[in-house]
Each structure stands twice: as C-alpha cells, then as structure tokens.
Design an enzyme around this catalytic site. Structure first.
Site, PDB file in Angstrom:
ATOM      1  N   HIS A  20     -14.934   2.048 -21.638  1.00 24.29           N
ATOM      2  CA  HIS A  20     -13.838   2.643 -22.412  1.00 24.29           C
ATOM      3  C   HIS A  20     -14.182   2.490 -23.888  1.00 24.29           C
ATOM      4  CE1 HIS A  20     -10.660   3.681 -19.449  1.00 24.29           C
ATOM      5  NE2 HIS A  20     -11.464   2.965 -18.683  1.00 24.29           N
TER       6      HIS A  20
ATOM      7  N   CYS B 197      -6.004   2.850 -18.191  1.00 30.07           N
ATOM      8  CA  CYS B 197      -5.374   2.284 -16.997  1.00 30.07           C
ATOM      9  C   CYS B 197      -3.906   2.020 -17.298  1.00 30.07           C
ATOM     10  CB  CYS B 197      -6.081   0.984 -16.600  1.00 30.07           C
ATOM     11  SG  CYS B 197      -5.238   0.115 -15.269  1.00 30.07           S
TER      12      CYS B 197
ATOM     13  N   ARG C  47      -9.593  11.551 -12.605  1.00 32.86           N
ATOM     14  CA  ARG C  47      -8.950  10.351 -12.047  1.00 32.86           C
ATOM     15  C   ARG C  47      -8.502   9.419 -13.187  1.00 32.86           C
ATOM     16  NH1 ARG C  47      -9.100   4.979 -12.371  1.00 32.86           N
ATOM     17  NH2 ARG C  47     -11.368   5.023 -12.464  1.00 32.86           N
TER      18      ARG C  47
ATOM     19  N   HIS D  84     -18.919   1.444 -16.298  1.00 35.86           N
ATOM     20  CA  HIS D  84     -17.718   2.228 -16.572  1.00 35.86           C
ATOM     21  C   HIS D  84     -17.160   1.715 -17.902  1.00 35.86           C
ATOM     22  CE1 HIS D  84     -13.840   4.200 -15.335  1.00 35.86           C
ATOM     23  NE2 HIS D  84     -13.335   3.254 -16.083  1.00 35.86           N
TER      24      HIS D  84
HETATM   25  N1  COA Z   1      -1.555   5.343  -0.430  1.00 34.21           N
HETATM   26  C1  COA Z   1      -0.272   5.619  -0.121  1.00 34.21           C
HETATM   27  N2  COA Z   1       0.636   4.701   0.289  1.00 34.21           N
HETATM   28  C2  COA Z   1       0.220   3.441   0.380  1.00 34.21           C
HETATM   29  C3  COA Z   1      -1.089   3.078   0.069  1.00 34.21           C
HETATM   30  C4  COA Z   1      -2.008   4.074  -0.352  1.00 34.21           C
HETATM   31  N3  COA Z   1      -3.270   3.802  -0.670  1.00 34.21           N
HETATM   32  N4  COA Z   1      -1.230   1.756   0.248  1.00 34.21           N
HETATM   33  C5  COA Z   1      -0.032   1.306   0.676  1.00 34.21           C
HETATM   34  N5  COA Z   1       0.835   2.318   0.769  1.00 34.21           N
HETATM   35  C6  COA Z   1       2.229   2.253   1.209  1.00 34.21           C
HETATM   36  C7  COA Z   1       2.377   1.471   2.493  1.00 34.21           C
HETATM   37  O1  COA Z   1       2.162   2.332   3.586  1.00 34.21           O
HETATM   38  C8  COA Z   1       3.797   0.995   2.407  1.00 34.21           C
HETATM   39  O2  COA Z   1       4.656   2.068   2.736  1.00 34.21           O
HETATM   40  P1  COA Z   1       6.075   1.821   3.432  1.00 34.21           P
HETATM   41  O3  COA Z   1       6.864   1.022   2.424  1.00 34.21           O
HETATM   42  O4  COA Z   1       6.572   3.211   3.644  1.00 34.21           O
HETATM   43  O5  COA Z   1       5.760   1.052   4.672  1.00 34.21           O
HETATM   44  C9  COA Z   1       3.965   0.741   0.920  1.00 34.21           C
HETATM   45  O6  COA Z   1       2.950   1.501   0.272  1.00 34.21           O
HETATM   46  C10 COA Z   1       3.825  -0.708   0.543  1.00 34.21           C
HETATM   47  O7  COA Z   1       2.567  -1.198   1.013  1.00 34.21           O
HETATM   48  P2  COA Z   1       1.865  -2.454   0.342  1.00 34.21           P
HETATM   49  O8  COA Z   1       0.552  -2.669   0.987  1.00 34.21           O
HETATM   50  O9  COA Z   1       2.844  -3.596   0.330  1.00 34.21           O
HETATM   51  O10 COA Z   1       1.599  -1.909  -1.097  1.00 34.21           O
HETATM   52  P3  COA Z   1       2.118  -2.446  -2.513  1.00 34.21           P
HETATM   53  O11 COA Z   1       3.470  -1.966  -2.765  1.00 34.21           O
HETATM   54  O12 COA Z   1       1.845  -3.903  -2.629  1.00 34.21           O
HETATM   55  O13 COA Z   1       1.118  -1.650  -3.481  1.00 34.21           O
HETATM   56  C11 COA Z   1      -1.008  -0.613  -3.831  1.00 34.21           C
HETATM   57  C12 COA Z   1      -0.266  -1.855  -3.387  1.00 34.21           C
HETATM   58  C13 COA Z   1      -2.467  -0.991  -3.940  1.00 34.21           C
HETATM   59  C14 COA Z   1      -0.817   0.467  -2.782  1.00 34.21           C
HETATM   60  C15 COA Z   1      -0.423  -0.109  -5.171  1.00 34.21           C
HETATM   61  O14 COA Z   1      -0.311  -1.185  -6.074  1.00 34.21           O
HETATM   62  C16 COA Z   1      -1.286   0.957  -5.797  1.00 34.21           C
HETATM   63  O15 COA Z   1      -1.375   2.058  -5.270  1.00 34.21           O
HETATM   64  N6  COA Z   1      -1.950   0.681  -6.930  1.00 34.21           N
HETATM   65  C17 COA Z   1      -2.847   1.625  -7.537  1.00 34.21           C
HETATM   66  C18 COA Z   1      -3.068   1.262  -8.949  1.00 34.21           C
HETATM   67  C19 COA Z   1      -3.984   2.238  -9.647  1.00 34.21           C
HETATM   68  O16 COA Z   1      -4.329   3.291  -9.179  1.00 34.21           O
HETATM   69  N7  COA Z   1      -4.376   1.825 -10.855  1.00 34.21           N
HETATM   70  C20 COA Z   1      -5.211   2.597 -11.682  1.00 34.21           C
HETATM   71  C21 COA Z   1      -6.620   2.636 -11.222  1.00 34.21           C
HETATM   72  S1  COA Z   1      -7.626   1.362 -11.905  1.00 34.21           S
HETATM   73 ZN    ZN Z   2     -11.321   3.066 -16.477  1.00 33.99          ZN
END
Ligand code: COA
Ligand code: ZN
Length: 315
Positions: free
Chosen positions: A207, A238, A13, A205
């Site tokens: 780094h 990250c 991950r 956790h």
């Molecule tokens: N998996 C898949 N799709 C997701 C989702 C998830 N967990 N969460 C939201 N979505 C989709 C929604 O369904 C929506 O889809 P649509 O446009 O087709 O309706 C779209 O994403 C926007 O939803 P929203 O809640 O407004 O999300 P966002 O664009 O503000 O993004 C996160 C928020 C949290 C989903 C996004 O920033 C993210 O995935 N971040 C992960 C960061 C990460 O992994 N960092 C490293 C680890 S520390």
């Molecule tokens: Zn980390």
C-alpha cells in the site's frame, strides 16, 4: 528480454471493497474485462466474505458469472474461511487467495478470529482447494507492522508461513496492509524468509499510504521476488485497518518497470485508459500519477524563444 515481473491486479477486490457507494455489478464486470484485455496475467476479481462485512462485494457470484474469461488471465478471489472457499469454487475461480493477519488484533478486527482459529479454517480451505485441484495462494496481512500493535516479530511471520506451507500453499503473499514497511525492512524480511522456504512463490502486496510502495517493490525485486499485487488507479484499502489507503498503483508500477527494462506482458496504454475509465465510474480523481503526467517519454513543444535561441546557436 528483460526479466518478467508478474502483476496481480487487485483493484476489483482491495480497491472496490473500501468504496462506500455500491458500484453496479455491470460496471465491475466492465472494469474487470478491460483489465484482462490489457494482458494482465492475474486478477483478484472479488471476495467471498460475509456480505455484511463487505457489502460492496455482495455480488461476488454475479461478477464471476458475468465476466469474460480471457485465456492467459488467471481469475482469483479472496476467501477467509471454508464457506468462502466453497462459494468461490462453485463460482469457478482459477485460484483461491486466503487472508489472515500476522497480528492478533488485526485478524480479530478483520475476520473475527484469532490467528489459530483462522489457521484451522484455512486448513479446511486448503483441503477444498486440493480436492478441486486448484492452487492456493495465502496472503498474510500486516506482515510488516500492524496499525494496532506496531511491529510484527519475524519469528511470528515465520511460524505463520510454515503453517501455510504445511497446508499446501503454493504461494505466500506478504501484505503491507497500511503502508508501514520500508525498503530496508522488506529486504531484511525477505533475506530471512526466502532461504527458509525454498519452493514457495513469494509475492508482495503493498500500500502506498506513506509513499514507499514502489521503493519496497524494487527492494523485493533485488531479493528475487517476481510477483506483485497492484491496484488500478491506486485504489484500495482495508475497511478493518484504520489509516489504510490505496495499493501501489498498477499503471504507475508497470510504467516504472517498463522504463527500467522489465517485462510485464501488459499493454500500458490500455491500462492507463482503464484507470481513466475507473476515475470516470467513481466520479473522482484517483492517486495514479502517470495517467495525469503522461509517460516518461512525453515531450512538450519548445517555447518559441528557446527554439529561436537554439536555432541561432546551431553550428
Ligand atoms: N461468505 C458468506 N457468509 C459467510 C461466510 C462467507 N465466507 N463465512 C461465514 N458466513 C456466514 C455463516 O454461514 C453464518 O451465517 P448464519 O448466521 O446465517 O448461520 C454467519 O456468516 C456467521 O458465521 P461466522 O463463522 O460466525 O462468521 P463471523 O460472523 O465470525 O464472520 C467472517 C467471519 C470471516 C465471515 C467475516 O468476518 C468476514 O467476512 N470478514 C471479511 C473481512 C474482509 O473481507 N476484509 C477485507 C479483506 S483484507
Ligand atoms: Zn491490501
């Protein structure tokens, strides 16, 4: 019997998420299956996040479906919100790991939510985990400092932990996302938090961005922490935290712990072989040191001249 230290492998991950080139699903599955075969008690397999945020992990469902589940290994995944939790549960994870940051700016950069918005989403995640009857472990990024804001006040960390514990988190993971923590700070933070939240399973956790990961872990062990995340070969970082580099390297950490007399239940030789295989898959040298140097008990043949002198000096 030495004290048992429980390692959660986060390479698939935290490690893979920052790799720019897509790693084919079959190779991810191979790495995860090799990791479980070493006896690792827990693996963070993938993230159920937006595929545009972390394109590398867009195959989360497929990876979960294709891995071989070894009894004795817990398969967890990272989720930022309820949508992620629903996907993770449908994919059959054993545990949910949530993510939010202790600093407002990193939380916005990482998950596009304020801390309060994240906490609201995580309440929904907690309900889903509870209904499914699976444990919730909540990680807090930038717990020891933020690359944008700098120091994170202990009071804020305490507030976030309290909210997570109230929603039913079994475990709290303090994450040093960009390697800012030092051992004295780790000790201060744990001495403050641990007595305030009895019953929580704490994990750290780390780094190794500034070469303080293992010292930080040893400080945390002294404070009573027994759960640590680590990443095979020292992969990790990250994508939303500038300057973030690899996690503490799993085989280097296990090597250090075994040398000190701790138990992990992990086969170190198989772990080193797995790190070498990951290097081969990614086509580059990884930060892990023990896979290059060999274990502490490696011995070299004596130079002839020295052997002759020793023989001559023998009584
Ligand atoms: N998996 C898949 N799709 C997701 C989702 C998830 N967990 N969460 C939201 N979505 C989709 C929604 O369904 C929506 O889809 P649509 O446009 O087709 O309706 C779209 O994403 C926007 O939803 P929203 O809640 O407004 O999300 P966002 O664009 O503000 O993004 C996160 C928020 C949290 C989903 C996004 O920033 C993210 O995935 N971040 C992960 C960061 C990460 O992994 N960092 C490293 C680890 S520390
Ligand atoms: Zn980390």
């Amino acid at each position: 019997m030495g004290t048992f230290i429980s390692i959660c492998e986060v390479g698939p991950r935290d490690g893979f998420q920052i790799e720019p080139e897509f790693i084919p699903t079959e190779l991810k599955v191979e790495v995860i299956d090799r990791l479980s075969a070493t006896g690792l008690p827990k693996i963070e397999v993938t993230s159920f996040v937006h595929p545009k945020a972390v394109p590398q992990l867009r195959d989360a469902e497929e990876v979960m479906a294709k891995i071989t589940r070894r009894p004795g290994t817990v398969y967890a995944a990272l989720v930022p919100n309820d949508k992620g939790a629903m996907r993770a549960l449908a994919a059959g994870v054993d545990q949910i790991h949530t993510v939010l940051s202790a600093s407002e700016s990193h939380n916005l950069a990482n998950v596009n939510m304020t801390i309060e918005e994240s906490l609201t989403k995580l309440e929904a995640v907690a309900r889903l985990a509870h209904e499914a009857g699976i444990p919730l472990y909540s990680g807090i990024s930038t717990s020891f400092g933020c690359p944008f804001e700098g120091p994170v006040p202990l009071g804020r960390l305490e507030y976030i932990v309290a909210r997570l514990v109230d929603m039913g988190a079994t475990g709290i993971g303090l994450a040093d996302t960009t390697g800012m923590a030092n051992p004295a700070q780790v000790r201060r933070t744990l001495e403050y938090l641990l007595p305030r939240f009895p019953g929580v399973t704490w994990s750290l956790h780390t780094h190794n961005t500034r070469a303080m990961a293992i010292p930080n872990i040893l400080a945390a062990i002294d404070c009573g922490v027994r759960h640590f995340d680590a990443s095979i070969g020292g992969l990790g970082g990250c994508p939303f935290a500038p300057g973030a580099t690899g996690n503490v390297c799993t085989e280097d950490l296990v090597h250090c712990l075994h040398a000190m007399g701790y138990e992990t239940g992990i086969d170190l030789d198989r772990l080193i072989e797995t790190a070498q295989r990951v290097e081969q898959i990614l086509g580059r040298t990884l930060p892990g040191q023990v896979m290059k140097a060999g274990k502490w008990d490696r011995r070299y043949p004596l130079p002839e001249r020295v052997a002759a002198r020793l023989a001559a000096a023998a009584p």
